[in-house]
Design a protein around this motif. Structure first.
Motif, PDB file in Angstrom:
ATOM      1  N   UNK A 189       2.141 -83.035  -7.378  1.00 42.88           N
ATOM      2  CA  UNK A 189       1.178 -82.076  -6.444  1.00 42.88           C
ATOM      3  C   UNK A 189       1.377 -82.526  -4.827  1.00 42.88           C
ATOM      4  N   UNK A 190       1.586 -83.819  -4.625  1.00 40.99           N
ATOM      5  CA  UNK A 190       1.596 -84.125  -3.089  1.00 40.99           C
ATOM      6  C   UNK A 190       3.067 -83.696  -2.439  1.00 40.99           C
ATOM      7  N   UNK A 191       4.202 -83.599  -3.263  1.00 38.84           N
ATOM      8  CA  UNK A 191       5.309 -83.241  -2.928  1.00 38.84           C
ATOM      9  C   UNK A 191       5.355 -82.010  -2.769  1.00 38.84           C
ATOM     10  N   UNK A 192       4.597 -80.949  -3.463  1.00 44.65           N
ATOM     11  CA  UNK A 192       4.487 -79.724  -3.266  1.00 44.65           C
ATOM     12  C   UNK A 192       3.673 -79.206  -2.141  1.00 44.65           C
ATOM     13  N   UNK A 193       2.398 -80.128  -1.997  1.00 43.48           N
ATOM     14  CA  UNK A 193       1.784 -79.759  -0.698  1.00 43.48           C
ATOM     15  C   UNK A 193       2.600 -79.817   0.485  1.00 43.48           C
ATOM     16  N   UNK A 194       3.138 -80.949   0.593  1.00 37.28           N
ATOM     17  CA  UNK A 194       4.241 -81.275   1.886  1.00 37.28           C
ATOM     18  C   UNK A 194       5.433 -79.841   2.002  1.00 37.28           C
ATOM     19  N   UNK A 195       5.887 -79.502   1.024  1.00 38.89           N
ATOM     20  CA  UNK A 195       6.719 -78.100   1.067  1.00 38.89           C
ATOM     21  C   UNK A 195       5.823 -77.105   1.608  1.00 38.89           C
ATOM     22  N   UNK A 196       4.641 -77.063   1.028  1.00 42.61           N
ATOM     23  CA  UNK A 196       3.666 -75.822   1.415  1.00 42.61           C
ATOM     24  C   UNK A 196       3.489 -76.164   3.049  1.00 42.61           C
ATOM     25  N   UNK A 197       3.360 -76.966   3.540  1.00 39.25           N
ATOM     26  CA  UNK A 197       3.194 -77.312   4.597  1.00 39.25           C
ATOM     27  C   UNK A 197       4.000 -76.869   5.564  1.00 39.25           C
ATOM     28  N   UNK A 198       5.474 -77.070   5.209  1.00 40.42           N
ATOM     29  CA  UNK A 198       6.452 -76.333   6.141  1.00 40.42           C
ATOM     30  C   UNK A 198       6.591 -74.758   6.092  1.00 40.42           C
ATOM     31  N   UNK A 199       5.921 -74.364   5.059  1.00 38.18           N
ATOM     32  CA  UNK A 199       5.845 -73.007   5.031  1.00 38.18           C
ATOM     33  C   UNK A 199       4.684 -72.318   5.360  1.00 38.18           C
TER      34      UNK A 199
END
Length: 434
Positions: A91-101
Motif C-alpha cells: 500500500x505505501x509503495x503504491x501510494x508513493x507511485x500515485x504521488x508521482x502521478x
C-alpha cells in the motif's frame, strides 16, 4: 500464557527477520520524508506555497497514520502479522507511485494519505513479531536494530532524493519509456515507489514466529483509568518527547530549503551532505541515548534518565538556533547537534517511559509515543515553520529564522515538561527515587 513451552525460532532466522524489518523501516521513512527534497520543483510545477507543501509533508500523512495505527495494532495482536506487513508495504509503495502521478494538490494529498495507511501497519506488527522471536534479555537489542533503519531512513530520503532529482534534472531518464516525459520530481517519487517493492518481496522470506502469549484485550475504560492515574508523569513525558519530534520533522523538512534558497546549493549537494550529517548524528544519538541513559539510571533511577533528557534537549535547542546562522557550515553544525541531542533525549525519555508505565501497558505506551510524535511532530512541525515563513516574515529566504522560531521554543517546552515529569515522579513516590 498459551500453556505450551516458550520456544523461539533459530537465532539466524530471528536475526534475518530483524534485518528485513530494519530495511523496511529504512524504506518507509524514505517514502515518508521524500517530499522534503522536492519542495522547490514541486511548488513551481503545481503552483502552491509553503503552507500547502507543509500539509503534504505533514497533515496528509499524519492524520491517516494516527487514525489507522490503533486498529492495525489490534489486528496485529490477533491476525497473521506477516500478511499485515506485506499488505502495508504494498500500500505505501503504491501510494508513493500515485504521488508521482498526481495531477494536482488534492490528488497528491490523497496519495500521501495512502502512504500513511500503509506505513501505519509496520511498527505494531514488526514489534509484535520481534517480541515472540527473542527472549526478554535480547528484545531491546533487536528493537534497537529495527529502529536503526528508521533513524537512517529520514536522512536517506534527502540523500537519495537529492541524487535522483539531480540526475532527472540532467536528463538521465529521458530515454526511459513513460518516465522520460515526466517532471523530475515526479520521476523521483515513482522510482522511490517502485524500488520500495523490494520490501514485500523480502518479507516473503520471513517466517512468522509462534505467539508466546495469548493477548487479553482489557476494556478501554480500564486502560484509560490506569493511564490517567499516572497522567502527571506519563502525560508530561509523552508531550516532552513529542515536542522533540516537532523539531525533528521541522528540520528534516525545511533545512534542505535553507541550503537551497540561501546558499544556492544543488539538490545532489544537499542530498549527500545533509544525508551524511543527519544519518551519522542520528545513529550515534540513538546508541548514546540508550547506553548513557542506562548509566544515569543506575546512579539516579528514572529521575536520572529524565535529568539526562533535560540536558540533551538543552543542547538540541542550541543546535536549532544555529540553523538561522548566515553560513552553511554553521547551519549543518546546528542540524547535526539537534539531530544528535534530540535522538539522545528522546531515547532516554522512551526508556524512562518503559520504566514507569505498568508492565502490561508498555505496548500501549509505545503506541501513544508514536501517536503523539506523529500528530504533533509530523502534523505540526513542518506546517508551523511554513506559516511563520509565509505569514510571519513574508519572505521565503527567512526559512532558517522560521525554523529557529518554532524549534527553539519546542526544545524549551520539552525541557520544562521533562522537569515536570521528574518532579511528579518524585512526589508520587514520596521523595523516593525510581
Amino acid at each position: 500464557m498459551t500453556g505450551t513451552p516458550m520456544t523461539y525460532p533459530p537465532r539466524e532466522q530471528a536475526w534475518w527477520m530483524v534485518a528485513v524489518f530494519c530495511f523496511a523501516g529504512f524504506i518507509s521513512y524514505t517514502h515518508r520524508l521524500i517530499l522534503s527534497v522536492l519542495v522547490d520543483p514541486l511548488q513551481i510545477d503545481l503552483g502552491i506555497g509553503d503552507a500547502s507543501i507543509s500539509l503534504l509533508q505533514g497533515a496528509a500523512f499524519a492524520i491517516i497514520y494516527v487514525l489507522a495505527g490503533l486498529p492495525l495494532g489490534r489486528l496485529a495482536d490477533r491476525g497473521r502479522r506477516r500478511r499485515i506487513l506485506i499488505g502495508g508495504a504494498l500500500i505505501w509503495c503504491t501510494g508513493s507511485i500515485l504521488c508521482g502521478l498526481a495531477p494536482g494538490f488534492w490528488t497528491l494529498f490523497a496519495a500521501r494519505a495512502v502512504v500513511g495507511i500503509g506505513e501505519a501497519a509496520l511498527a505494531p506488527a514488526a514489534a509484535s513479531m520481534i517480541g515472540d522471536a527473542f527472549p526478554p534479555h535480547q528484545r531491546g537489542t533487536a528493537i534497537g536494530v529495527f529502529f536503526m533503519g528508521m533513524v537512517v531512513g529520514g536522512p536517506a530520503a534527502v540523500g537519495i532524493g537529492g541524487v535522483l532529482l539531480g540526475a532527472a534534472q540532467d536528463g538521465a531518464f529521458l530515454a526511459v519509456p513513460l518516465l522520460g516525459t515526466l517532471a523530475p520530481w515526479r520521476i523521483v517519487l515513482i522510482l522511490i515507489g517502485v524500488s520500495g517493492l523490494l520490501v514485500p518481496i523480502l518479507l516473503l522470506t520471513v517466517r512468522e514466529p509462534q505467539r508466546l502469549e495469548a493477548i487479553e484485550q482489557a476494556p478501554l475504560s480500564h486502560v484509560i483509568a490506569r493511564l490517567a492515574s499516572d497522567r502527571l508523569v506519563l502525560g508530561t513525558l509523552l508531550i516532552a518527547i513529542a515536542l522533540l519530534s516537532v523539531g525533528d520533522y521541522g528540520l528534516l523538512s525545511w533545512v534542505p530549503s535553507v541550503l537551497s534558497r540561501l546558499f544556492l546549493w544543488k539538490p545532489e549537494q544537499i542530498g549527500s551532505i545533509f544525508g551524511l550529517v543527519t544519518a551519522i548524528a542520528g545513529i550515534f544519538g540513538a546508541l548514546l541515548g540508550g547506553v548513557l541513559s542506562d548509566l544515569f539510571a543506575r546512579r539516579g533511577g528514572v529521575r536520572g534518565r529524565l535529568g539526562f533528557s533535560m540536558a540533551a534537549a538543552s543542547l538540541a535547542g542550541v543546535g536549532a538556533l544555529l540553523v538561522a546562522a548566515p553560513h552553511p557550515a554553521l547551519v549543518l553544525l546546528g542540524l547535526g547537534l539537534w539531530t544528535l541531542c534530540s535522538a539522545i533525549a528522546a531515547t532516554a525519555g522512551v526508556a524512562a517511559l518503559q520504566d514507569v508505565i505498568p508492565g502490561d501497558l508498555r505496548g500501549i505506551g509505545m503506541s501513544l509515543v508514536a501517536f503523539c510524535n506523529t500528530l504533533l511532530g509530523l502534523g505540526m512541525g513542518p506546517t508551523a515553520v511554513a506559516l511563520v515563513t509565509e505569514r510571519g516574515f513574508g519572505n521565503p529566504l527567512a526559512v532558517g529564522y522560521s525554523v529557529a522560531c518554532i524549534v527553539v521554543p519546542a526544545a524549551m517546552l520539552s525541557i520544562g515538561l521533562f522537569h515536570m515529569s521528574r518532579s511528579a515522579l518524585l512526589h508520587k513516590r514520596g521523595g523516593r527515587d525510581g
